[in-house]
Design a protein around this motif. Structure first.
Motif, PDB file in Angstrom:
ATOM      1  N   ASN A  36      45.294  44.452  33.353  1.00 30.73           N
ATOM      2  CA  ASN A  36      45.202  44.766  34.785  1.00 30.73           C
ATOM      3  C   ASN A  36      46.173  43.941  35.626  1.00 30.73           C
ATOM      4  O   ASN A  36      46.581  44.358  36.715  1.00 30.73           O
ATOM      5  CB  ASN A  36      43.767  44.515  35.271  1.00 30.73           C
ATOM      6  CG  ASN A  36      43.412  45.399  36.442  1.00 30.73           C
ATOM      7  OD1 ASN A  36      43.785  46.566  36.469  1.00 30.73           O
ATOM      8  ND2 ASN A  36      42.704  44.846  37.405  1.00 30.73           N
ATOM      9  N   ARG A  40      49.724  47.011  40.153  1.00 26.62           N
ATOM     10  CA  ARG A  40      49.321  46.893  41.562  1.00 26.62           C
ATOM     11  C   ARG A  40      48.032  47.695  41.688  1.00 26.62           C
ATOM     12  O   ARG A  40      48.051  48.913  41.802  1.00 26.62           O
ATOM     13  CB  ARG A  40      50.393  47.472  42.475  1.00 26.62           C
ATOM     14  CG  ARG A  40      50.068  47.285  43.967  1.00 26.62           C
ATOM     15  CD  ARG A  40      50.952  48.143  44.838  1.00 26.62           C
ATOM     16  NE  ARG A  40      50.693  49.558  44.608  1.00 26.62           N
ATOM     17  CZ  ARG A  40      51.440  50.551  45.085  1.00 26.62           C
ATOM     18  NH1 ARG A  40      52.492  50.295  45.821  1.00 26.62           N
ATOM     19  NH2 ARG A  40      51.150  51.818  44.826  1.00 26.62           N
ATOM     20  N   ASP A  41      46.915  46.963  41.611  1.00 27.91           N
ATOM     21  CA  ASP A  41      45.605  47.614  41.578  1.00 27.91           C
ATOM     22  C   ASP A  41      44.879  47.336  42.889  1.00 27.91           C
ATOM     23  O   ASP A  41      44.142  46.370  43.027  1.00 27.91           O
ATOM     24  CB  ASP A  41      44.794  47.088  40.382  1.00 27.91           C
ATOM     25  CG  ASP A  41      43.527  47.885  40.167  1.00 27.91           C
ATOM     26  OD1 ASP A  41      43.291  48.835  40.941  1.00 27.91           O
ATOM     27  OD2 ASP A  41      42.769  47.566  39.241  1.00 27.91           O
ATOM     28  N   VAL A  42      45.167  48.187  43.876  1.00 29.16           N
ATOM     29  CA  VAL A  42      44.549  48.058  45.192  1.00 29.16           C
ATOM     30  C   VAL A  42      43.743  49.322  45.451  1.00 29.16           C
ATOM     31  O   VAL A  42      44.202  50.429  45.145  1.00 29.16           O
ATOM     32  CB  VAL A  42      45.623  47.870  46.292  1.00 29.16           C
ATOM     33  CG1 VAL A  42      44.976  47.670  47.659  1.00 29.16           C
ATOM     34  CG2 VAL A  42      46.519  46.697  45.948  1.00 29.16           C
ATOM     35  N   THR A  43      42.557  49.149  46.023  1.00 30.66           N
ATOM     36  CA  THR A  43      41.624  50.270  46.164  1.00 30.66           C
ATOM     37  C   THR A  43      42.227  51.448  46.923  1.00 30.66           C
ATOM     38  O   THR A  43      42.084  52.607  46.527  1.00 30.66           O
ATOM     39  CB  THR A  43      40.346  49.786  46.890  1.00 30.66           C
ATOM     40  OG1 THR A  43      39.849  48.642  46.226  1.00 30.66           O
ATOM     41  CG2 THR A  43      39.285  50.881  46.896  1.00 30.66           C
ATOM     42  N   TYR A  44      42.914  51.165  48.032  1.00 26.02           N
ATOM     43  CA  TYR A  44      43.395  52.241  48.913  1.00 26.02           C
ATOM     44  C   TYR A  44      44.785  52.764  48.547  1.00 26.02           C
ATOM     45  O   TYR A  44      45.354  53.555  49.272  1.00 26.02           O
ATOM     46  CB  TYR A  44      43.390  51.769  50.374  1.00 26.02           C
ATOM     47  CG  TYR A  44      44.074  50.430  50.579  1.00 26.02           C
ATOM     48  CD1 TYR A  44      45.446  50.340  50.777  1.00 26.02           C
ATOM     49  CD2 TYR A  44      43.329  49.254  50.551  1.00 26.02           C
ATOM     50  CE1 TYR A  44      46.062  49.126  50.954  1.00 26.02           C
ATOM     51  CE2 TYR A  44      43.945  48.028  50.727  1.00 26.02           C
ATOM     52  CZ  TYR A  44      45.306  47.969  50.930  1.00 26.02           C
ATOM     53  OH  TYR A  44      45.917  46.756  51.095  1.00 26.02           O
ATOM     54  N   LYS A  47      47.141  53.311  41.603  1.00 24.25           N
ATOM     55  CA  LYS A  47      47.413  52.216  40.662  1.00 24.25           C
ATOM     56  C   LYS A  47      48.824  52.377  40.088  1.00 24.25           C
ATOM     57  O   LYS A  47      49.204  53.472  39.655  1.00 24.25           O
ATOM     58  CB  LYS A  47      46.379  52.247  39.533  1.00 24.25           C
ATOM     59  CG  LYS A  47      46.351  51.000  38.690  1.00 24.25           C
ATOM     60  CD  LYS A  47      45.164  51.013  37.759  1.00 24.25           C
ATOM     61  CE  LYS A  47      45.095  49.754  36.915  1.00 24.25           C
ATOM     62  NZ  LYS A  47      43.897  49.709  36.061  1.00 24.25           N
ATOM     63  N   TYR A 255      40.043  39.380  44.688  1.00 29.96           N
ATOM     64  CA  TYR A 255      39.185  40.512  44.309  1.00 29.96           C
ATOM     65  C   TYR A 255      38.478  41.075  45.536  1.00 29.96           C
ATOM     66  O   TYR A 255      38.332  42.290  45.698  1.00 29.96           O
ATOM     67  CB  TYR A 255      38.158  40.075  43.269  1.00 29.96           C
ATOM     68  CG  TYR A 255      38.699  39.993  41.868  1.00 29.96           C
ATOM     69  CD1 TYR A 255      39.193  41.127  41.218  1.00 29.96           C
ATOM     70  CD2 TYR A 255      38.706  38.786  41.179  1.00 29.96           C
ATOM     71  CE1 TYR A 255      39.696  41.055  39.929  1.00 29.96           C
ATOM     72  CE2 TYR A 255      39.208  38.699  39.882  1.00 29.96           C
ATOM     73  CZ  TYR A 255      39.698  39.837  39.273  1.00 29.96           C
ATOM     74  OH  TYR A 255      40.196  39.765  37.986  1.00 29.96           O
ATOM     75  N   ASP A 258      40.334  43.441  47.599  1.00 30.93           N
ATOM     76  CA  ASP A 258      40.687  44.662  46.862  1.00 30.93           C
ATOM     77  C   ASP A 258      42.001  44.553  46.104  1.00 30.93           C
ATOM     78  O   ASP A 258      42.579  45.564  45.714  1.00 30.93           O
ATOM     79  CB  ASP A 258      40.752  45.884  47.803  1.00 30.93           C
ATOM     80  CG  ASP A 258      39.359  46.309  48.231  1.00 30.93           C
ATOM     81  OD1 ASP A 258      38.399  45.949  47.525  1.00 30.93           O
ATOM     82  OD2 ASP A 258      39.248  46.990  49.263  1.00 30.93           O
ATOM     83  N   SER A 259      42.520  43.339  45.916  1.00 29.63           N
ATOM     84  CA  SER A 259      43.750  43.154  45.150  1.00 29.63           C
ATOM     85  C   SER A 259      43.375  42.731  43.726  1.00 29.63           C
ATOM     86  O   SER A 259      43.457  41.559  43.360  1.00 29.63           O
ATOM     87  CB  SER A 259      44.633  42.089  45.812  1.00 29.63           C
ATOM     88  OG  SER A 259      45.865  41.992  45.142  1.00 29.63           O
ATOM     89  N   PHE A 260      42.981  43.714  42.940  1.00 26.83           N
ATOM     90  CA  PHE A 260      42.464  43.408  41.603  1.00 26.83           C
ATOM     91  C   PHE A 260      43.562  42.947  40.643  1.00 26.83           C
ATOM     92  O   PHE A 260      43.315  42.173  39.733  1.00 26.83           O
ATOM     93  CB  PHE A 260      41.738  44.635  41.039  1.00 26.83           C
ATOM     94  CG  PHE A 260      40.571  45.064  41.875  1.00 26.83           C
ATOM     95  CD1 PHE A 260      39.414  44.305  41.907  1.00 26.83           C
ATOM     96  CD2 PHE A 260      40.637  46.208  42.662  1.00 26.83           C
ATOM     97  CE1 PHE A 260      38.337  44.676  42.695  1.00 26.83           C
ATOM     98  CE2 PHE A 260      39.569  46.594  43.457  1.00 26.83           C
ATOM     99  CZ  PHE A 260      38.418  45.829  43.479  1.00 26.83           C
TER     100      PHE A 260
END
Length: 294
Positions: A36, A40-44, A47, A255, A258-260
């Protein structure tokens, strides 16, 4: 010692359940976090694979440098004090005296209290306006005015170390005491006959014999301190001004934002720090040499 092939196969079969548990509950989450961290794993946003950009961001981020430095300093201070106090109390509790059983039980009380509860207790103790610690230091004349324990960087650092040492020293006592009780008393009798004094017996027998359990205890406590979150979160919230923010808190904040991907990168960095220090302990403890000698 040379082992037969069949004995080696039996050993691997017996280890298989442990290996499966480690792979399932430790290795897979680490691999998942590593995977992960390359996104770039951001909710909005969709991915997207970005390679090592999260790690480049991490290395250039002053908050990460600050959190890493604080985590290492906190771990070093807390673990050293816990070890020294744990060794001292364990040596005392290893002697025979009236009420030893009660004292052994009482000394374990801080370890039994949940960290969140102990953090709230220390929060009240360190309170600037009505905290009992300020009352003690002023009434005994140690300082002329109240100390803002949780309001300045250095005082907050000291407050966190005190709270952590109070909470976790019993763990060190417990482990070291177990090691002390395993030492054959004949060694001390022989040393006394040879004229060895207290310090000579301590350094030549006690310290050498408890080295394996001491290293194990150090590994556990160092890993725990490097991952510290709840105590700092409740007591200082990472403040003042982010001066007591730990790596775990920094990861949590990412986290939470939302920046996983970045949160995963911080988790991997924490894992590498813990892994490197653990390897150092294992090499310093010379476990591999002990196994070969057996």
């Amino acid at each position: 010692m040379n082992y037969h092939r069949k004995e080696i196969q039996t050993a691997y079969i017996l280890l298989l359940p442990v290996i499966c548990i480690v792979a399932l509950f430790i290795l897979l989450p680490v691999i998942g976090a590593l995977y992960n961290s390359f996104f770039r794993d951001v909710t909005y946003l969709p991915k997207k694979f970005i390679g090592i950009e999260n790690f480049i961001w991490l290395l250039s981020n002053p908050d990460f440098h600050r959190a890493l430095l604080f985590t290492l300093l906190f771990t070093c201070a807390a673990v050293v004090l816990e070890t020294l106090l744990g060794l001292l109390f364990a040596l005392m509790l290893n002697e025979s005296f009236k009420g030893r059983g009660y004292l052994r039980t009482i000394i374990l009380v801080p370890w039994a209290i949940p960290t969140i509860v102990s953090a709230k207790i220390w929060n009240i103790i360190f309170n600037y306006s009505y905290g009992v610690l300020n009352y003690i230091v002023i009434s005994t004349g140690l300082v002329p005015e109240r100390i803002n324990w949780l309001g300045t960087s250095s005082a907050a650092f000291a407050a966190l170390v005190i709270a952590e040492v109070w909470k976790t020293t019993p763990f060190m006592v417990l482990i070291i005491l177990a090691g002390l009780q395993a030492i054959p008393q004949e060694l001390y009798y022989q040393a006394r006959i040879d004229g060895a004094g207290v310090f000579k017996r301590f350094f030549a027998i006690t310290l050498i014999m408890i080295r394996p359990v001491l290293v194990i205890a150090l590994i556990f406590r160092t890993i725990d301190s490097l991952r510290i979150f709840d105590l700092v979160y409740v007591l200082t919230g990472g403040g003042p001004g982010g001066s007591t923010r730990t790596l775990s808190m920094l990861g949590f904040e990412n986290y939470l934002a939302d920046s996983f991907g970045r949160g995963s990168a911080i988790s991997i960095a924490t894992f590498l720090v813990v892994f490197g220090i653990t390897l150092f302990y294992i090499r310093a403890g010379k476990f591999s040499q002990s196994i070969r000698q057996k």
